[in-house]
Design a protein around this motif. Sequence first.
Motif, short mmCIF file in Angstrom:
data_model
loop_
_atom_site.label_atom_id
_atom_site.label_comp_id
_atom_site.label_asym_id
_atom_site.label_seq_id
_atom_site.Cartn_x
_atom_site.Cartn_y
_atom_site.Cartn_z
N TYR A 1 46.28 36.05 26.32
CA TYR A 1 45.87 35.25 27.35
C TYR A 1 45.72 36.17 28.73
N ALA B 1 45.27 35.71 32.78
CA ALA B 1 45.68 34.88 33.95
C ALA B 1 44.45 34.56 34.90
N ALA C 1 52.07 34.29 37.46
CA ALA C 1 51.73 34.39 35.97
C ALA C 1 53.18 34.19 35.41
N TRP D 1 44.45 29.37 31.94
CA TRP D 1 44.48 30.95 31.43
C TRP D 1 43.21 30.82 30.44
#
Length: 389
Positions: free
Chosen positions: A268, A270, A279, A320
């Motif tokens: 992922y 941020a 985050a 995200w």
Amino acid sequence: MQESSLIVVQKYGGSSVADTGKLKQVAALIKQRRDEGFRLCVVVSAMGQTTNELLAKANDVSTTLPRRELDMLLSCGERASMALLAMALDDLGVPSISFTGSQSGIITNDQHSNARILEVRPYRVQDELEKDKVVIIAGYQGVSYKKEITTLGRGGSDTTAVAMAAALDAHACEIYSDVSGVFSADPRVVDNTIQLAALSHEEMLALSRGGARVLNAQAVAYAKEKKIALYAKKTGSPETGTLISGLEKTESNKRQWAFGHRETVVGYLAPAEFSFSRAFESIESLELNPLYWVKSGGKWQFLFAPEDAHGHAQLGSEGWASVNDKGTLTAVAHGLGQDLQAVRQTIAFVEEKTQPDQVHVTENSVTFVLQSTQILPILKILHHELTNG
Ligand code: ASP
Ligand code: MG
């Protein structure tokens, strides 16, 4: 049996107890070892694919996977194994008793589904060993200070075994599975792998973190901390195996290479406006443990092991961006990160084929983040070039 006889901790993995026939074979092996004059504490995993099946059911009924309930569910797999094994031993005339993680005194923090062991109070286990019983323990689970049932992360039965070996000051900690030890790479996907006779805790830790499934990373970290030697062996073939211990260097001058891989990781990115602490707030609230995190192009990126990233999709709903189709490849050798020539060579072999997304260099390893489809071909090339295999 004499009271002073040595304690051996054994752990049998899911494939070694996959059905009742195999459980009976394990019971016979336990009897054999006990007849040699040892006191035995045996940790078992859930039978075969049980944990995956339970997890699939959880995913059928829930998108959020509440961690407490997940632990209540997943801890059942090991409980079935322990009770059945104790019954099978009874049939062989071997006195035994089964305990859950909680009954064995395994106290953890309250991070459900990925709990860490804080302390072990093995009083009931010790009492029963003294009564000459084989003690069977359900792996992969403990109890938090809040008296909640916790699990230790996928593959966590290894950690149970190491923790019990430390708490009981055991003579040996033997981890049995369907492979005969640690290999230079996963022998199911790479040709000409070699079985390693010995490696250090540090090397094994780098390998487990890099995706080698033969031993759980948390278990190896625990063994390193408590200075416990581990023997990885194949169920029914105790003659050969791999010793993982505090040894600093292998005897020969030849560099010993080993490779771990994950064909896919969960990734992922941020949102750009997220600071690291913002985050990390999301990561923490979902109780996710990142494998790697980097800031690049102004954005934080996190990679997770798919088997432990329960409920990660929630990150998507917080803005995200998911990073798909990536995997990791880790080359491990003692002191690799200090040997610039060897690091350069390793990176050069990969770059001949592709430009890695990321390269992480640590004391004993180099990890590449690559397209999933490139993991196996490049693993094979690296293994061949560096081990001459
Ligand atoms: N049964 C759990 C799993 O499959 C724990 C273990 O096998 O060690 O992850
Ligand atoms: Mg298992």
